[in-house]
Design a protein around this motif. Sequence first.
Motif, PDB file in Angstrom:
ATOM      1  N   LEU B 142      88.128 -28.492 -57.181  1.00 11.20           N
ATOM      2  CA  LEU B 142      89.459 -28.828 -56.663  1.00 11.20           C
ATOM      3  C   LEU B 142      90.234 -27.573 -56.265  1.00 11.20           C
ATOM      4  N   MET B 143      89.969 -26.468 -56.985  1.00 10.91           N
ATOM      5  CA  MET B 143      90.743 -25.254 -56.720  1.00 10.91           C
ATOM      6  C   MET B 143      90.138 -24.411 -55.602  1.00 10.91           C
ATOM      7  N   LYS B 144      88.988 -24.858 -55.090  1.00 14.48           N
ATOM      8  CA  LYS B 144      88.291 -24.069 -54.071  1.00 14.48           C
ATOM      9  C   LYS B 144      89.193 -23.607 -52.919  1.00 14.48           C
ATOM     10  N   PRO B 145      90.079 -24.495 -52.425  1.00 10.63           N
ATOM     11  CA  PRO B 145      90.942 -24.059 -51.313  1.00 10.63           C
ATOM     12  C   PRO B 145      91.789 -22.833 -51.664  1.00 10.63           C
ATOM     13  N   LEU B 146      92.044 -22.613 -52.950  1.00  7.66           N
ATOM     14  CA  LEU B 146      92.879 -21.479 -53.353  1.00  7.66           C
ATOM     15  C   LEU B 146      92.197 -20.145 -53.086  1.00  7.66           C
ATOM     16  N   LYS B 147      90.895 -20.217 -52.771  1.00  8.14           N
ATOM     17  CA  LYS B 147      90.140 -18.986 -52.509  1.00  8.14           C
ATOM     18  C   LYS B 147      90.784 -18.170 -51.396  1.00  8.14           C
ATOM     19  N   ILE B 148      91.385 -18.865 -50.413  1.00 10.72           N
ATOM     20  CA  ILE B 148      91.987 -18.111 -49.311  1.00 10.72           C
ATOM     21  C   ILE B 148      93.154 -17.263 -49.794  1.00 10.72           C
ATOM     22  N   PHE B 149      93.740 -17.632 -50.945  1.00 17.35           N
ATOM     23  CA  PHE B 149      94.800 -16.787 -51.513  1.00 17.35           C
ATOM     24  C   PHE B 149      94.215 -15.774 -52.495  1.00 17.35           C
ATOM     25  N   ARG B 150      92.893 -15.581 -52.414  1.00 12.55           N
ATOM     26  CA  ARG B 150      92.177 -14.623 -53.256  1.00 12.55           C
ATOM     27  C   ARG B 150      92.250 -14.963 -54.738  1.00 12.55           C
ATOM     28  N   VAL B 151      92.410 -16.227 -55.054  1.00  9.36           N
ATOM     29  CA  VAL B 151      92.332 -16.643 -56.455  1.00  9.36           C
ATOM     30  C   VAL B 151      90.857 -16.673 -56.821  1.00  9.36           C
ATOM     31  N   LYS B 152      90.496 -16.077 -57.959  1.00 12.59           N
ATOM     32  CA  LYS B 152      89.086 -16.022 -58.344  1.00 12.59           C
ATOM     33  C   LYS B 152      88.690 -17.334 -59.011  1.00 12.59           C
ATOM     34  N   VAL B 153      88.524 -18.351 -58.185  1.00 11.29           N
ATOM     35  CA  VAL B 153      88.289 -19.703 -58.685  1.00 11.29           C
ATOM     36  C   VAL B 153      87.019 -19.780 -59.530  1.00 11.29           C
ATOM     37  N   HIS B 154      85.925 -19.242 -59.005  1.00 13.13           N
ATOM     38  CA  HIS B 154      84.664 -19.332 -59.742  1.00 13.13           C
ATOM     39  C   HIS B 154      84.751 -18.633 -61.093  1.00 13.13           C
ATOM     40  N   CYS B 226      70.113 -13.232 -63.616  1.00 14.53           N
ATOM     41  CA  CYS B 226      70.493 -12.954 -62.221  1.00 14.53           C
ATOM     42  C   CYS B 226      71.911 -13.386 -61.874  1.00 14.53           C
ATOM     43  N   TYR B 227      72.837 -13.406 -62.830  1.00 13.18           N
ATOM     44  CA  TYR B 227      74.208 -13.777 -62.501  1.00 13.18           C
ATOM     45  C   TYR B 227      74.851 -12.676 -61.682  1.00 13.18           C
ATOM     46  N   GLN B 228      75.424 -13.041 -60.532  1.00 12.29           N
ATOM     47  CA  GLN B 228      76.064 -12.047 -59.670  1.00 12.29           C
ATOM     48  C   GLN B 228      77.407 -12.544 -59.189  1.00 12.29           C
ATOM     49  N   GLY B 229      78.084 -13.361 -60.014  1.00  8.99           N
ATOM     50  CA  GLY B 229      79.351 -13.907 -59.579  1.00  8.99           C
ATOM     51  C   GLY B 229      79.132 -15.161 -58.751  1.00  8.99           C
ATOM     52  N   GLY B 230      80.204 -15.662 -58.159  1.00 10.98           N
ATOM     53  CA  GLY B 230      80.141 -16.961 -57.505  1.00 10.98           C
ATOM     54  C   GLY B 230      79.470 -16.982 -56.134  1.00 10.98           C
ATOM     55  N   ASP B 231      79.343 -15.818 -55.488  1.00  9.10           N
ATOM     56  CA  ASP B 231      78.805 -15.816 -54.124  1.00  9.10           C
ATOM     57  C   ASP B 231      77.323 -16.152 -54.109  1.00  9.10           C
ATOM     58  N   GLY B 232      76.948 -17.036 -53.208  1.00  7.86           N
ATOM     59  CA  GLY B 232      75.542 -17.379 -53.028  1.00  7.86           C
ATOM     60  C   GLY B 232      74.999 -18.279 -54.122  1.00  7.86           C
ATOM     61  N   ARG B 233      75.906 -18.807 -54.961  1.00  7.68           N
ATOM     62  CA  ARG B 233      75.473 -19.641 -56.045  1.00  7.68           C
ATOM     63  C   ARG B 233      75.406 -21.100 -55.579  1.00  7.68           C
ATOM     64  N   THR B 234      74.420 -21.841 -56.061  1.00 13.55           N
ATOM     65  CA  THR B 234      74.365 -23.274 -55.772  1.00 13.55           C
ATOM     66  C   THR B 234      74.560 -24.020 -57.080  1.00 13.55           C
ATOM     67  N   ARG B 235      74.742 -25.338 -57.011  1.00 11.67           N
ATOM     68  CA  ARG B 235      74.895 -26.130 -58.224  1.00 11.67           C
ATOM     69  C   ARG B 235      73.826 -27.200 -58.267  1.00 11.67           C
ATOM     70  N   MET B 236      73.357 -27.487 -59.513  1.00 17.44           N
ATOM     71  CA  MET B 236      72.331 -28.511 -59.655  1.00 17.44           C
ATOM     72  C   MET B 236      72.916 -29.896 -59.321  1.00 17.44           C
ATOM     73  N   LYS B 237      74.108 -30.153 -59.887  1.00 16.39           N
ATOM     74  CA  LYS B 237      74.709 -31.461 -59.677  1.00 16.39           C
ATOM     75  C   LYS B 237      75.727 -31.349 -58.560  1.00 16.39           C
ATOM     76  N   SER B 238      75.578 -32.175 -57.526  1.00 18.41           N
ATOM     77  CA  SER B 238      76.629 -32.192 -56.517  1.00 18.41           C
ATOM     78  C   SER B 238      77.400 -33.494 -56.695  1.00 18.41           C
ATOM     79  N   LEU B 239      78.686 -33.445 -56.377  1.00 18.46           N
ATOM     80  CA  LEU B 239      79.520 -34.626 -56.575  1.00 18.46           C
ATOM     81  C   LEU B 239      79.728 -35.351 -55.250  1.00 18.46           C
ATOM     82  N   HIS B 240      79.466 -36.652 -55.255  1.00 20.46           N
ATOM     83  CA  HIS B 240      79.725 -37.471 -54.064  1.00 20.46           C
ATOM     84  C   HIS B 240      80.553 -38.661 -54.491  1.00 20.46           C
ATOM     85  N   LEU B 241      81.492 -39.062 -53.640  1.00 18.55           N
ATOM     86  CA  LEU B 241      82.270 -40.257 -53.944  1.00 18.55           C
ATOM     87  C   LEU B 241      81.366 -41.479 -53.821  1.00 18.55           C
TER      88      LEU B 241
END
Lengths: 275, 270
Positions: B142-154, B226-241
């Motif tokens: 939900l907070m992903k859009p805040l990334k443009i304000f440089r909030v470190k969401v991940h 191999c943790y390198q922060g949020g960039d290039g990371r994928t998730r096992m579970k994806s959420l769909h409505l």
Amino acid sequence: MSFISASGVKYAYEDSDKLALKGITLKVNKGEFVALLGHNGCGKSTMAKTLNALLTPSEGVIYVDGMDTSDEEVTYEIRRNVGLVLQNPDNQLVASIIEEDVAFGPENLGVEPAEIRRRVDNALKAVDMYEYRTHAPHKLSGGQKQRVAIAGILAMEPSCIVFDEPTAMLDPNGREEVMRTIKTLKEKGITIVLITHYMEEAVLADRVIVMDEGEILIQGEPEKVFSQVNLLKKHALDVPQATELAYKLIGAGLRFSKMPLNTDECVSLLEEALG
Amino acid sequence: MIRDVALGQYMPGKGIVHKADPRLKILILIAFIVLIFCSFNFIALGVVSAAVAVVIALSDIPVKYYFKSLKVIIFIVIITSIINMFYGTGEPIFRFWILKITMSGIIRAIFVTVRIILLILISSCLTFTTSPTDLTDAIERLMKPLKIFRVKVHEIAMMMTIALRFVPTLLEETDKIMSAQKARGADMESGGLIKKVKAMTPILIPLFVSAFRRAYDLAMAMECRCYQGGDGRTRMKSLHLQKHDVYCIIFAAVVLAGVVVCDVFIAPAI
């Protein structure tokens, strides 16, 4: 070429002027099971950390599958390929659900979701923890937690796993569970480097390397290494109990055709010796 | 001892509230909180209360757990409602010294009480039916859009995940340290408040030292994986409505419309 080849590796920690590793040269072949022995502070854990580029040698080089560990471009490729399982199982688990913890490695590598699911299921089945996949880690026993930690490494599909005293904090049951898992991994063709101070675990390896004061004291097949009882005792290292017994009996005048490494061997050799 | 806190404990289940998309649940919770504080008359408040009751009934969680979480805040409810009683204006019904209770004060107190209770019930419902991992995951998305304000969401989400993961571990450790210090003759039960707080020092120091050691170990274990922060990371579970999520949205929309209609057409009670 061997899978891991280290030559003249020296390493000193920043806050100390003493060398933790004083020029180690060793090779590990693909599919081999090597045990690294030594008492506390002999540099064996430091050695483990140099194998997956957590530490880079101050002098000397380490090649893993042809990649130089000091080359920063391949650091993550090396870490994917050489997994490291640490001593304390509690401190290695990241997520509050087992399957999500196992997924952590492949998620970091940017693997596709469906592929992560497949890897997580396979890894959990390989360590026999599949039915616990939706449980919380803090409700598991030490041995189970350590197996989950191993699954977390397995999910990255490494070709080698380095175990840094994986059984040191476990009870005898947990120790046996973990050793059984390690043996099945070896049968699957994964290269194993097991750091331990339990002699009974070291005798299971194809090759034993004994370290002392940052140097390699002796290496070879378990029979060969553990027959050097005098040398090991001089450096305050133990030998397996069966070997110790045979050694004392030889001192008392009994004859053995070879040194026993475990109880069964000891029994049959004793029967033979006593005629 | 410290472990049985009912507030914010996840309980597995199979009902529609459990299955609903955690992102949706958070958004609906926020909508409900706004509605609870924007119901200005009894009918609007009744609509929200009924909606909360429906959610609780569908939640597949025994009602006694909701009572347990209410027990924690019973004092706050009583105190705020008493204070609110004296804040009314108009003709006093009851007078005592400089304090006076008026009809509007009583209405105000009822509103405050009902609002706090509804607030606790609906937020307990979220934490009861959503696993901590799903929650942090949903917050991250939900907070992903805040990334443009440089909030470190991940990073924030990762910190929450790790904190939640280590709560039981550290609680267990606290218990162990307490037993260890008691075995050495530490006295933690007697004395006044200050003495008791002081007696906590020999527990907190080892706990902190061990927490730092754990953090160091964990950082190393994460690097090994191999943790390198949020960039290039994928998730096992994806959420769909899914279909049941649509029902949830319709339900929330109906409640929203109901409250708005009541607020617009009926005179406010406070």
